[in-house]
Design a protein around this motif. Structure first.
Motif: not given
Length: 96
Positions: A12-15, A50-51, A76-82
């Motif tokens: 994901t973008p977050e990772m 991560t935690e 954006d925040e919505k796409s961070m897990d996609d």
């Protein structure tokens, strides 16, 4: 803490952001973890925590390209897990 092995295609973008944060200049030989999977194949990965989860992200040319091309401002925040929010990369590591 659970352990998860993940391919760059499922990041994901977050990772990717966590990877870029942990390895801002890229990862080196000392960061690579080598192990055998259940099929007795040798896997090379880098670790991101991560935690509650330890992720082992499989190394590939495309992972490096994804990290180099990543810009947190593009999401954006919505796409961070996609995982589909990340651009596709070709075999040479260029955005498709």
């Amino acid at each position: 803490m659970k352990n998860v092995i993940v391919d760059y295609k499922k990041l994901t973008p977050e990772m990717v952001a966590l990877l870029v944060e942990k390895y801002p200049a890229g990862y080196g030989d000392e960061d690579i973890i080598t192990f055998k999977n259940h099929k007795n194949e040798t896997i090379e990965a880098v670790e991101v925590l991560t935690e509650d989860t330890k992720y082992l992200v499989k190394i590939s040319k495309r992972l490096s390209a994804q990290m180099d091309a990543f810009d947190l401002d593009d999401y954006d925040e919505k796409s961070m897990d996609d995982p589909d929010a990340l651009p596709e990369m070709d075999a040479q590591g260029k955005k498709v």
